[in-house]
Scaffold this active site. Structure first.
Site, PDB file in Angstrom:
ATOM      1  N   ARG A  74       0.794  -1.218   0.000  1.00  0.00           N
ATOM      2  CA  ARG A  74       0.000   0.000   0.000  1.00  0.00           C
ATOM      3  C   ARG A  74       0.829   1.272   0.000  1.00  0.00           C
ATOM      4  O   ARG A  74       0.591   2.174  -0.800  1.00  0.00           O
ATOM      5  CB  ARG A  74      -0.956   0.034   1.209  1.00  0.00           C
ATOM      6  CG  ARG A  74      -2.230  -0.727   1.005  1.00  0.00           C
ATOM      7  CD  ARG A  74      -2.732  -1.285   2.309  1.00  0.00           C
ATOM      8  NE  ARG A  74      -1.815  -2.321   2.737  1.00  0.00           N
ATOM      9  CZ  ARG A  74      -1.922  -3.606   2.370  1.00  0.00           C
ATOM     10  NH1 ARG A  74      -2.917  -3.985   1.633  1.00  0.00           N
ATOM     11  NH2 ARG A  74      -1.034  -4.505   2.765  1.00  0.00           N
ATOM     12  N   THR A  75       1.791   1.370   0.907  1.00  0.00           N
ATOM     13  CA  THR A  75       2.525   2.634   1.018  1.00  0.00           C
ATOM     14  C   THR A  75       3.282   2.904  -0.275  1.00  0.00           C
ATOM     15  O   THR A  75       3.219   4.007  -0.835  1.00  0.00           O
ATOM     16  CB  THR A  75       3.497   2.591   2.214  1.00  0.00           C
ATOM     17  OG1 THR A  75       2.759   2.199   3.374  1.00  0.00           O
ATOM     18  CG2 THR A  75       4.140   3.935   2.454  1.00  0.00           C
ATOM     19  N   LYS A 103      25.735  -3.926  -3.141  1.00  0.00           N
ATOM     20  CA  LYS A 103      27.191  -3.825  -3.260  1.00  0.00           C
ATOM     21  C   LYS A 103      27.796  -3.182  -2.021  1.00  0.00           C
ATOM     22  O   LYS A 103      28.992  -2.912  -1.971  1.00  0.00           O
ATOM     23  CB  LYS A 103      27.564  -2.991  -4.484  1.00  0.00           C
ATOM     24  CG  LYS A 103      27.056  -3.541  -5.789  1.00  0.00           C
ATOM     25  CD  LYS A 103      27.507  -2.617  -6.920  1.00  0.00           C
ATOM     26  CE  LYS A 103      26.789  -2.911  -8.221  1.00  0.00           C
ATOM     27  NZ  LYS A 103      26.948  -1.802  -9.171  1.00  0.00           N
ATOM     28  N   ARG A 124      11.464   3.861   3.114  1.00  0.00           N
ATOM     29  CA  ARG A 124      11.104   2.858   4.137  1.00  0.00           C
ATOM     30  C   ARG A 124      12.360   2.050   4.439  1.00  0.00           C
ATOM     31  O   ARG A 124      13.050   1.594   3.533  1.00  0.00           O
ATOM     32  CB  ARG A 124      10.006   1.927   3.653  1.00  0.00           C
ATOM     33  CG  ARG A 124       9.835   0.763   4.628  1.00  0.00           C
ATOM     34  CD  ARG A 124       8.614  -0.041   4.387  1.00  0.00           C
ATOM     35  NE  ARG A 124       7.419   0.724   4.723  1.00  0.00           N
ATOM     36  CZ  ARG A 124       6.196   0.217   4.690  1.00  0.00           C
ATOM     37  NH1 ARG A 124       6.005  -1.039   4.329  1.00  0.00           N
ATOM     38  NH2 ARG A 124       5.151   0.953   5.005  1.00  0.00           N
ATOM     39  N   HIS A 152       5.446   5.790  11.479  1.00  0.00           N
ATOM     40  CA  HIS A 152       4.916   5.691  10.118  1.00  0.00           C
ATOM     41  C   HIS A 152       3.978   6.895   9.952  1.00  0.00           C
ATOM     42  O   HIS A 152       2.757   6.749   9.952  1.00  0.00           O
ATOM     43  CB  HIS A 152       4.164   4.363   9.966  1.00  0.00           C
ATOM     44  CG  HIS A 152       3.902   3.948   8.552  1.00  0.00           C
ATOM     45  ND1 HIS A 152       3.985   4.805   7.472  1.00  0.00           N
ATOM     46  CD2 HIS A 152       3.544   2.741   8.028  1.00  0.00           C
ATOM     47  CE1 HIS A 152       3.689   4.144   6.368  1.00  0.00           C
ATOM     48  NE2 HIS A 152       3.421   2.891   6.673  1.00  0.00           N
TER      49      HIS A 152
HETATM   50  N1  ASP Z   1       1.739  -1.739   6.637  1.00  0.00           N
HETATM   51  C1  ASP Z   1       1.960  -1.326   7.992  1.00  0.00           C
HETATM   52  C2  ASP Z   1       3.406  -0.957   8.212  1.00  0.00           C
HETATM   53  O1  ASP Z   1       4.177  -0.901   7.285  1.00  0.00           O
HETATM   54  C3  ASP Z   1       1.451  -2.298   8.983  1.00  0.00           C
HETATM   55  C4  ASP Z   1       2.092  -3.674   8.970  1.00  0.00           C
HETATM   56  O2  ASP Z   1       3.022  -3.936   8.223  1.00  0.00           O
HETATM   57  O3  ASP Z   1       1.603  -4.497   9.741  1.00  0.00           O
HETATM   58  O4  ASP Z   1       3.780  -0.680   9.335  1.00  0.00           O
END
Ligand code: ASP
Length: 325
Positions: A74-75, A103, A124, A152
């Site tokens: 999703r993100t 590398k 991320r 987050h």
């Molecule tokens: N998608 C959310 C996160 O990246 C929740 C999860 O992974 O459980 O934190």
């Protein structure tokens, strides 16, 4: 054929005095109620624009580097869709394994490379504090898309936006967070944001996955009313928001412990019979068994609407940070 822009959207022009232009988005601590109202208003306009015309050229010529060292559906895809719906382009690095990270390239060098090509970096990373490190090295804005068990922030913004949209208010609500409160970064960020509104908090988890002491201290310092529980049944009747989380398998050092707690809660239609008629069930997703599929049919299940909101919030943030709103 040129399509007429939505009238409100036409007002979204260059604005470098919006308080976001050129800024990093690292933590929800950067937000106050005015800033939230600004982003939420913008997200509403993004929704209207997408519903009416699908896309716009507000960020035409701008480039986003989407740098993901941890899995994401999703993100990652909503940031890409957000950029593309605003006319911008994306460098997708969803698999650092195929980049020079393999590398041995460091995070600072990687972000300094990407900012040569991009105007904004979404990151991320599995380590707490990594987004701040990236921001310290980059001169272009860095947006934290999850730093380990830390924060987050964009998820918390979309979560709060969803609560506001679904229930029409945030103040005075009882918000129950259920599941892995220790490792779940989304509940850390959401707890902090709710501190701006004075919600009542109910933390439900097994003993081993309690909300970290640091967060509890912050909740206390804000004077918020909170209680801790290990049984959802104790709070289901009073919750306006039931925010369910996945037990974060990848964060456990002790896999036996994971096995013992992984199925600690399952939200079912039977359990929801004791819930208010006007309440919502949320989840940042992915779910791995903690909400039964039968719950999806219940109008109170808001998690798919919640994930759609993510794109509007990320469109708003990108436009604001790039000075186009
Ligand atoms: N998608 C959310 C996160 O990246 C929740 C999860 O992974 O459980 O934190």
């Amino acid at each position: 054929m040129t399509i007429a822009r939505a009238p409100l959207f036409a007002q979204l022009v260059a604005n470098t005095n919006n308080g976001f232009y050129g800024q990093d988005i690292i933590s929800v601590r950067q937000f106050d109620r005015d800033k939230l109202a600004y982003i939420f208003g913008l997200a509403e306009e993004m929704r209207h624009m997408v519903q009416q015309i699908g896309s716009a050229d507000l960020l035409r010529g701008r480039v986003l580097a989407n740098l993901f060292y941890e899995p994401s559906t999703r993100t990652s895809s909503s940031f890409m869709a957000a950029m593309q719906r605003l006319g911008g382009a994306v460098i997708p690095i969803n698999e650092v394994r195929y980049s020079s990270v393999t590398k041995g390239e460091s995070l600072p060098d990687t972000v300094r490379t990407l900012e040569c090509y991009a105007d904004v970096i979404v990151l991320r990373h599995p380590e707490v504090g990594s987004a701040q490190i990236a921001a310290d090295y980059a001169s272009k804005p860095v947006i934290n898309a999850g730093d380990g068990t830390g924060e987050h922030p964009t998820q918390a913004l979309l979560d709060l936006f969803t609560i506001q949209e679904e229930l029409g208010r945030i103040e005075g609500l009882t918000v129950a967070m259920v599941g892995d409160l220790k490792y779940g970064r989304t509940v850390h960020s959401l707890t902090r944001l709710l501190g701006l509104f004075g919600a009542r908090l109910r933390f439900v988890s097994p003993e081993a996955l309690r909300m970290p002491g640091e967060l509890i201290e912050e909740v206390r310092a804000r004077g918020m009313e909170y209680t801790e529980h290990d049984d959802v049944a104790e709070i289901i009747g009073e919750a306006d928001v039931l925010y369910v989380t996945r037990v974060q398998r990848e964060r456990f050092e002790d896999q036996d412990l994971y096995e013992r707690v992984k199925n600690c809660y399952v939200i079912t239609p039977e359990l929801l019979q004791s819930a208010k008629e006007r309440m919502i069930v949320m989840h940042p997703l992915p779910r791995v068994g903690e909400i039964s599929y039968d719950v999806d049919k219940d109008a109170r299940a808001a998690y798919f609407r919640q994930m759609e909101n993510g794109m509007y919030i990320r469109m708003a943030l990108l436009a604001a940070v790039l000075g186009r709103a």
